[in-house]
Design a protein around this motif. Structure first.
Motif, PDB file in Angstrom:
ATOM      1  N   ARG A  97       0.832  -1.207   0.000  1.00  0.00           N
ATOM      2  CA  ARG A  97       0.000   0.000   0.000  1.00  0.00           C
ATOM      3  C   ARG A  97       0.863   1.252   0.000  1.00  0.00           C
ATOM      4  NH1 ARG A  97      -4.133  -1.751   4.789  1.00  0.00           N
ATOM      5  NH2 ARG A  97      -5.972  -2.173   3.510  1.00  0.00           N
ATOM      6  N   ARG A  98       1.876   1.257   0.842  1.00  0.00           N
ATOM      7  CA  ARG A  98       2.744   2.423   0.967  1.00  0.00           C
ATOM      8  C   ARG A  98       3.488   2.692  -0.345  1.00  0.00           C
ATOM      9  NH1 ARG A  98       7.922   2.605   1.689  1.00  0.00           N
ATOM     10  NH2 ARG A  98       8.151   0.491   2.506  1.00  0.00           N
ATOM     11  N   GLU A  99       4.084   1.651  -0.916  1.00  0.00           N
ATOM     12  CA  GLU A  99       4.849   1.835  -2.144  1.00  0.00           C
ATOM     13  C   GLU A  99       3.955   2.292  -3.298  1.00  0.00           C
ATOM     14  OE1 GLU A  99       7.980   1.930  -2.822  1.00  0.00           O
ATOM     15  OE2 GLU A  99       8.798   1.228  -0.920  1.00  0.00           O
ATOM     16  N   LEU A 100       2.758   1.717  -3.414  1.00  0.00           N
ATOM     17  CA  LEU A 100       1.855   2.120  -4.488  1.00  0.00           C
ATOM     18  C   LEU A 100       1.518   3.602  -4.363  1.00  0.00           C
ATOM     19  CD1 LEU A 100       0.145   1.190  -6.938  1.00  0.00           C
ATOM     20  CD2 LEU A 100      -1.753   0.898  -5.321  1.00  0.00           C
ATOM     21  N   GLN A 101       1.185   4.040  -3.161  1.00  0.00           N
ATOM     22  CA  GLN A 101       0.799   5.436  -2.958  1.00  0.00           C
ATOM     23  C   GLN A 101       1.987   6.379  -3.124  1.00  0.00           C
ATOM     24  OE1 GLN A 101       1.210   8.028  -0.492  1.00  0.00           O
ATOM     25  NE2 GLN A 101      -0.163   9.227  -1.794  1.00  0.00           N
ATOM     26  N   GLU A 102       3.131   6.012  -2.524  1.00  0.00           N
ATOM     27  CA  GLU A 102       4.293   6.892  -2.590  1.00  0.00           C
ATOM     28  C   GLU A 102       4.803   7.058  -4.017  1.00  0.00           C
ATOM     29  OE1 GLU A 102       6.198   6.047   1.860  1.00  0.00           O
ATOM     30  OE2 GLU A 102       7.274   5.390   0.068  1.00  0.00           O
ATOM     31  N   GLU A 103       4.903   5.949  -4.754  1.00  0.00           N
ATOM     32  CA  GLU A 103       5.505   6.004  -6.086  1.00  0.00           C
ATOM     33  C   GLU A 103       4.548   6.480  -7.170  1.00  0.00           C
ATOM     34  OE1 GLU A 103       7.399   2.350  -7.150  1.00  0.00           O
ATOM     35  OE2 GLU A 103       8.994   2.588  -5.663  1.00  0.00           O
ATOM     36  N   THR A 104       3.271   6.106  -7.065  1.00  0.00           N
ATOM     37  CA  THR A 104       2.333   6.389  -8.152  1.00  0.00           C
ATOM     38  C   THR A 104       1.247   7.389  -7.778  1.00  0.00           C
ATOM     39  OG1 THR A 104       0.694   4.666  -7.620  1.00  0.00           O
ATOM     40  CG2 THR A 104       2.646   3.994  -8.896  1.00  0.00           C
ATOM     41  N   GLY A 105       0.984   7.581  -6.491  1.00  0.00           N
ATOM     42  CA  GLY A 105      -0.112   8.415  -6.046  1.00  0.00           C
ATOM     43  C   GLY A 105      -1.433   7.669  -5.951  1.00  0.00           C
ATOM     44  N   TYR A 106      -1.477   6.426  -6.416  1.00  0.00           N
ATOM     45  CA  TYR A 106      -2.723   5.671  -6.410  1.00  0.00           C
ATOM     46  C   TYR A 106      -2.930   4.928  -5.088  1.00  0.00           C
ATOM     47  CZ  TYR A 106      -3.610   6.305 -11.417  1.00  0.00           C
ATOM     48  OH  TYR A 106      -3.887   6.832 -12.653  1.00  0.00           O
ATOM     49  N   THR A 107      -4.190   4.816  -4.702  1.00  0.00           N
ATOM     50  CA  THR A 107      -4.602   3.905  -3.642  1.00  0.00           C
ATOM     51  C   THR A 107      -5.550   2.886  -4.288  1.00  0.00           C
ATOM     52  OG1 THR A 107      -6.436   5.375  -3.025  1.00  0.00           O
ATOM     53  CG2 THR A 107      -4.365   5.601  -1.785  1.00  0.00           C
ATOM     54  N   ALA A 108      -5.808   1.782  -3.584  1.00  0.00           N
ATOM     55  CA  ALA A 108      -6.648   0.727  -4.145  1.00  0.00           C
ATOM     56  C   ALA A 108      -7.734   0.323  -3.147  1.00  0.00           C
ATOM     57  CB  ALA A 108      -5.797  -0.490  -4.516  1.00  0.00           C
ATOM     58  N   ARG A 109      -8.895  -0.014  -3.670  1.00  0.00           N
ATOM     59  CA  ARG A 109     -10.018  -0.440  -2.839  1.00  0.00           C
ATOM     60  C   ARG A 109      -9.894  -1.920  -2.443  1.00  0.00           C
ATOM     61  NH1 ARG A 109     -13.496   0.324  -6.328  1.00  0.00           N
ATOM     62  NH2 ARG A 109     -13.905  -1.848  -6.903  1.00  0.00           N
ATOM     63  N   GLU A 110      -9.320  -2.742  -3.350  1.00  0.00           N
ATOM     64  CA  GLU A 110      -9.218  -4.180  -3.101  1.00  0.00           C
ATOM     65  C   GLU A 110      -7.800  -4.657  -3.342  1.00  0.00           C
ATOM     66  OE1 GLU A 110     -12.969  -6.577  -4.353  1.00  0.00           O
ATOM     67  OE2 GLU A 110     -12.603  -5.084  -5.915  1.00  0.00           O
ATOM     68  N   TRP A 111      -7.405  -5.651  -2.554  1.00  0.00           N
ATOM     69  CA  TRP A 111      -6.065  -6.227  -2.642  1.00  0.00           C
ATOM     70  C   TRP A 111      -6.152  -7.749  -2.625  1.00  0.00           C
ATOM     71  CZ3 TRP A 111      -1.544  -3.429  -3.131  1.00  0.00           C
ATOM     72  CH2 TRP A 111      -1.656  -2.039  -2.953  1.00  0.00           C
TER      73      TRP A 111
END
Length: 198
Positions: A97-111
């Motif tokens: 979650r952290r890497e996705l948000q930090e690098e791309t700005g995206y968050t996700a609803r499902e994992w």
């Protein structure tokens, strides 16, 4: 474990001694002296790695979230899925979650956890956890100081062509595309979770 209960006993090496060779910012290089299955000794030099995650992020229109980043050891810009190393004692999903948000700005609803990838088994103990994410929401990036990368959505067919043509050669990303392909054709099933606890 006895030889009778361990079918790999004829292959295993026993570590006798470890000598540190290099302590870097987050990597460590060591030389192990080992006893081989035939009783002789040998040395093994390799990199100790804290572990990492990679995120195969699926957009609602079927494209995949990708990065272009210059990788100094390769002396070129590489096509990659978002990924990064785990902090000490960091949970795998929390890291994803952290890497996705930090690098791309995206968050996700499902994992969904897919599997693990060991990219360089001959000279490193690194293991990368592979996560899938969907229900993407764009936001602001928080890149590390000194980190420069482009983020874009790519058509999977274009990525597969890039693999075939040798333009996409990053091992973890190729593994991620294998997972994506098998999930899309229904051969491999993911267990998706809405907003799983970190």
């Amino acid at each position: 474990m006895s030889a009778d209960s361990d079918p790999d006993s004829h292959l295993r090496e026993e570590r006798l001694h470890r000598e540190p060779l290099l302590q870097g910012h987050f990597l460590k290089v060591v030389r192990d002296t080992v006893r081989l299955p035939n009783g002789r000794e040998a040395t093994r030099e390799f990199v100790l790695h804290p572990g990492a995650v990679m995120v195969v992020a699926l957009s609602d229109d079927g494209r995949l979230l990708m990065e272009r980043q210059y990788r100094h050891p390769m002396q070129q810009v590489m096509l990659e899925f978002p990924a990064g190393k785990r902090d000490p004692n960091e949970d795998s999903l929390a890291c994803a979650r952290r890497e996705l948000q930090e690098e791309t700005g995206y968050t996700a609803r499902e994992w969904a956890f897919a599997g693990r990838h060991a990219p360089t088994i001959a000279y490193s103990d690194e293991v990368i956890d592979i996560w899938f994410a969907r229900g993407l929401q764009a936001g602001d990036r928080r890149l590390d100081e000194g980190e420069f990368l482009d983020v874009f959505l790519a058509d999977p067919a274009e990525l597969m062509a890039a693999c075939h043509e040798g333009r996409l050669i990053d091992g973890k990303t190729i593994t991620g595309l294998l997972w994506w392909q098998q999930v899309m054709n229904g051969s491999w099933i993911l267990e998706w979770r809405d907003n799983p606890a970190a």
